[in-house]
Every structure is written in C-alpha cells, then in structure tokens.
Motif scaffolding. Structure first.
Motif, PDB file in Angstrom:
ATOM      1  N   ALA A 230       0.861  -1.172   0.000  1.00  0.00           N
ATOM      2  CA  ALA A 230       0.000   0.000   0.000  1.00  0.00           C
ATOM      3  C   ALA A 230       0.901   1.227   0.000  1.00  0.00           C
ATOM      4  O   ALA A 230       1.645   1.461   0.963  1.00  0.00           O
ATOM      5  N   VAL A 231       0.842   1.997  -1.074  1.00  0.00           N
ATOM      6  CA  VAL A 231       1.702   3.167  -1.281  1.00  0.00           C
ATOM      7  C   VAL A 231       0.939   4.400  -0.796  1.00  0.00           C
ATOM      8  O   VAL A 231       0.045   4.906  -1.477  1.00  0.00           O
TER       9      VAL A 231
ATOM     10  N   GLU B  75       0.603   6.985  -7.810  1.00  0.00           N
ATOM     11  CA  GLU B  75       0.152   6.074  -8.861  1.00  0.00           C
ATOM     12  C   GLU B  75       1.311   5.668  -9.764  1.00  0.00           C
ATOM     13  O   GLU B  75       1.362   4.539 -10.261  1.00  0.00           O
ATOM     14  N   ALA B  76       2.273   6.572  -9.941  1.00  0.00           N
ATOM     15  CA  ALA B  76       3.456   6.240 -10.739  1.00  0.00           C
ATOM     16  C   ALA B  76       4.307   5.189 -10.034  1.00  0.00           C
ATOM     17  O   ALA B  76       4.903   4.312 -10.686  1.00  0.00           O
TER      18      ALA B  76
ATOM     19  N   ALA C 279       6.040  -0.442  -9.762  1.00  0.00           N
ATOM     20  CA  ALA C 279       6.086  -1.726  -9.072  1.00  0.00           C
ATOM     21  C   ALA C 279       5.475  -2.822  -9.940  1.00  0.00           C
ATOM     22  O   ALA C 279       6.035  -3.927 -10.054  1.00  0.00           O
ATOM     23  N   ARG C 280       4.361  -2.525 -10.565  1.00  0.00           N
ATOM     24  CA  ARG C 280       3.689  -3.520 -11.406  1.00  0.00           C
ATOM     25  C   ARG C 280       4.502  -3.849 -12.646  1.00  0.00           C
ATOM     26  O   ARG C 280       4.577  -5.001 -13.067  1.00  0.00           O
TER      27      ARG C 280
ATOM     28  N   PHE D 111      -0.805  -0.793  -4.554  1.00  0.00           N
ATOM     29  CA  PHE D 111      -1.953   0.084  -4.777  1.00  0.00           C
ATOM     30  C   PHE D 111      -1.736   1.341  -3.947  1.00  0.00           C
ATOM     31  O   PHE D 111      -1.005   1.336  -2.958  1.00  0.00           O
ATOM     32  N   ALA D 112      -2.353   2.439  -4.360  1.00  0.00           N
ATOM     33  CA  ALA D 112      -2.151   3.732  -3.706  1.00  0.00           C
ATOM     34  C   ALA D 112      -3.263   4.020  -2.711  1.00  0.00           C
ATOM     35  O   ALA D 112      -4.425   3.663  -2.937  1.00  0.00           O
ATOM     36  N   VAL D 113      -2.898   4.675  -1.597  1.00  0.00           N
ATOM     37  CA  VAL D 113      -3.874   5.093  -0.586  1.00  0.00           C
ATOM     38  C   VAL D 113      -3.526   6.514  -0.149  1.00  0.00           C
ATOM     39  O   VAL D 113      -2.382   6.812   0.166  1.00  0.00           O
TER      40      VAL D 113
END
Length: 252
Positions: free
Chosen positions: A34-35, A45-46, A51-52, A59-61
């Motif tokens: 969780a970023v 998001e970048a 990472a992907r 995923f971003a939070v």
C-alpha cells in the motif's frame, strides 16, 4: 519466490524519495504494498505502476497525517485495498516513513509549527502502530524512520530532531511490548540522502555533504530502502528495539 512473497505492507510517505524506494523494494521482494501519499496522488500512482511493471503488486492510498481522523481515514483505504488485492485485511509490515522537516530557526518556531511537526512525525506513527496491530498477525514487522539528527546537531531542526527522538522510543518500548507476538519494531536513521530538494542539483553542495560520510558520498534512497527491506524480512527475526544507523558512517 521473493523473501516477502505472500506478505502485505503499508509504507507511509511513499510517493517520492526514500519512501518510493522502500515501496518498490518491498514490492520487488514479493509483498503487496500500500503506497501512501498525502497530496501527490499522481506520483503515488506512478510508484504503483513502476512496481507492477517490475512484476510486483501495489496500490495507492491517500490520507493527510497529523490531523483528526487521519489514522481512520488511512486504514479505511488500506483495508479496502488489501481486501481487493489480497482477499483479507491482514497487514504484515508497517513502515512509518512519512514526515515533515522543520528548517526553522529556534527563535522563529511557532507553537503551530512545532505542533504540526510533532503531530506528523511522532503522534501519527504511534497511532498508526496502535491501529495496525488490529490487522497484524504474529511475526509482523514495524520499521520507523528516524534521523541521524537524533545523534548530531542542526539548530534549525530542533523540533524535527525532537520528533524523531520520540519515534525511536516506539521501537524501544513497542519492541518489548510486542515481543511475545514475534513482532519486531526497529528504527532506521538515514543521514544525508538524495531527494528532490534543489540542493542536490548543486555539485559544490553535494561535495560538501558527501564529505560528511565515511564513504565520501551522499546516500541514495535505495541505500536506506535495502536496510528497511532486511528489517522487514525473516532474516531480521532476532532484531527488535534497535537503532540502525543508515547514515553511511556520518555519525561515526
């Protein structure tokens, strides 16, 4: 299989600089990360996309820390993301990296500025740990990012250094408290580490900063991220309550 395969992690302040490097390293080691970001959604998001692209999961939070309701807001997003991507709300790793600098002369520091620094740098990590323990299974990992300024002086960062000294107490006391559950809690203290501050574009300034390190260079975000990744792994199971100097020998 990566050392953290099947694990889940939350890295606060992970949209740039050291936090970004930590998130990418944990994802590379197999964790679902969780970023967390405050306002830099696009940058977070970048990080997720990077990472992907490297074969990891993230995923971003978003949540502002140091304000009322910050922990509840963050963990609502974290639990939603964990459920979506991992099928449960278990959180194996917490890295408290988010923080704010001072850069204010002692005589110019206002109560409001002081309170903000302490709220983000010390209060938020305490309550993030408290909340994370609802989700953290036995054998979890907590890493708190401190600073070399708890061991050396900079009069323009007194409030910041005080906040980071408080952070180090989290490892000492939570380490003892959580030992029976096999949860380790440690502090990592970076020194001068390259970031997006314009001073790192000034060769003469970088040379001066590099001279403070035993290795005659400034730190890179990955230097610190690698230390954090080790402390998050099973290899660090016998280390807790520790202060880890990741300053490149600046504190020698």
């Amino acid at each position: 299989m990566g050392k953290l395969s099947g694990k889940t992690a939350l890295v606060t302040g992970a949209s740039r600089n050291m936090g970004r490097a930590m998130a990418l390293r944990l994802a590379a080691d197999g964790a679902l990360v969780a970023v967390h970001y405050n306002t830099a959604k696009d940058e977070a998001e970048a990080v997720v996309e990077a990472a992907r692209q490297a074969g990891g999961k993230a995923f971003a939070v978003g949540a502002e820390l140091g304000v009322p309701g910050d922990v509840a807001t963050l963990f609502e997003a974290v639990e939603t993301g964990l459920t979506e991507h991992a099928g449960s709300t278990a959180l194996d790793i917490l890295v408290n990296n988010a923080g704010v600098l001072g850069g204010i002369k002692p005589e110019d520091t206002t109560p409001e500025q002081f309170d903000r620094i302490l709220a983000v740098n010390a209060k938020a990590p305490f309550f993030l740990i408290q909340r994370a323990l609802r989700n953290m299974p036995d054998g979890g990992r907590i890493v708190n990012i401190s600073s070399g300024l708890t061991r050396t002086s900079n009069p323009d960062e007194i409030a910041y250094a005080m906040s980071k000294a408080a952070v180090e107490m989290l490892a000492l006391h939570f380490g003892k408290y959580l030992g029976p559950r096999g949860i380790t809690v440690n502090s990592v203290a970076p020194g001068i580490t390259r970031n997006d501050n314009p001073v790192f574009q000034m060769p003469e300034v970088v040379t001066a900063m590099a001279s403070l390190s035993a290795f005659n260079r400034v730190g890179e975000p990955e230097d610190v991220a690698d230390v954090v990744a080790f402390l998050c792994s099973e290899d660090a199971r016998w280390i807790t309550g520790a202060f880890v100097d990741a300053s490149g020998g600046t504190l020698l």
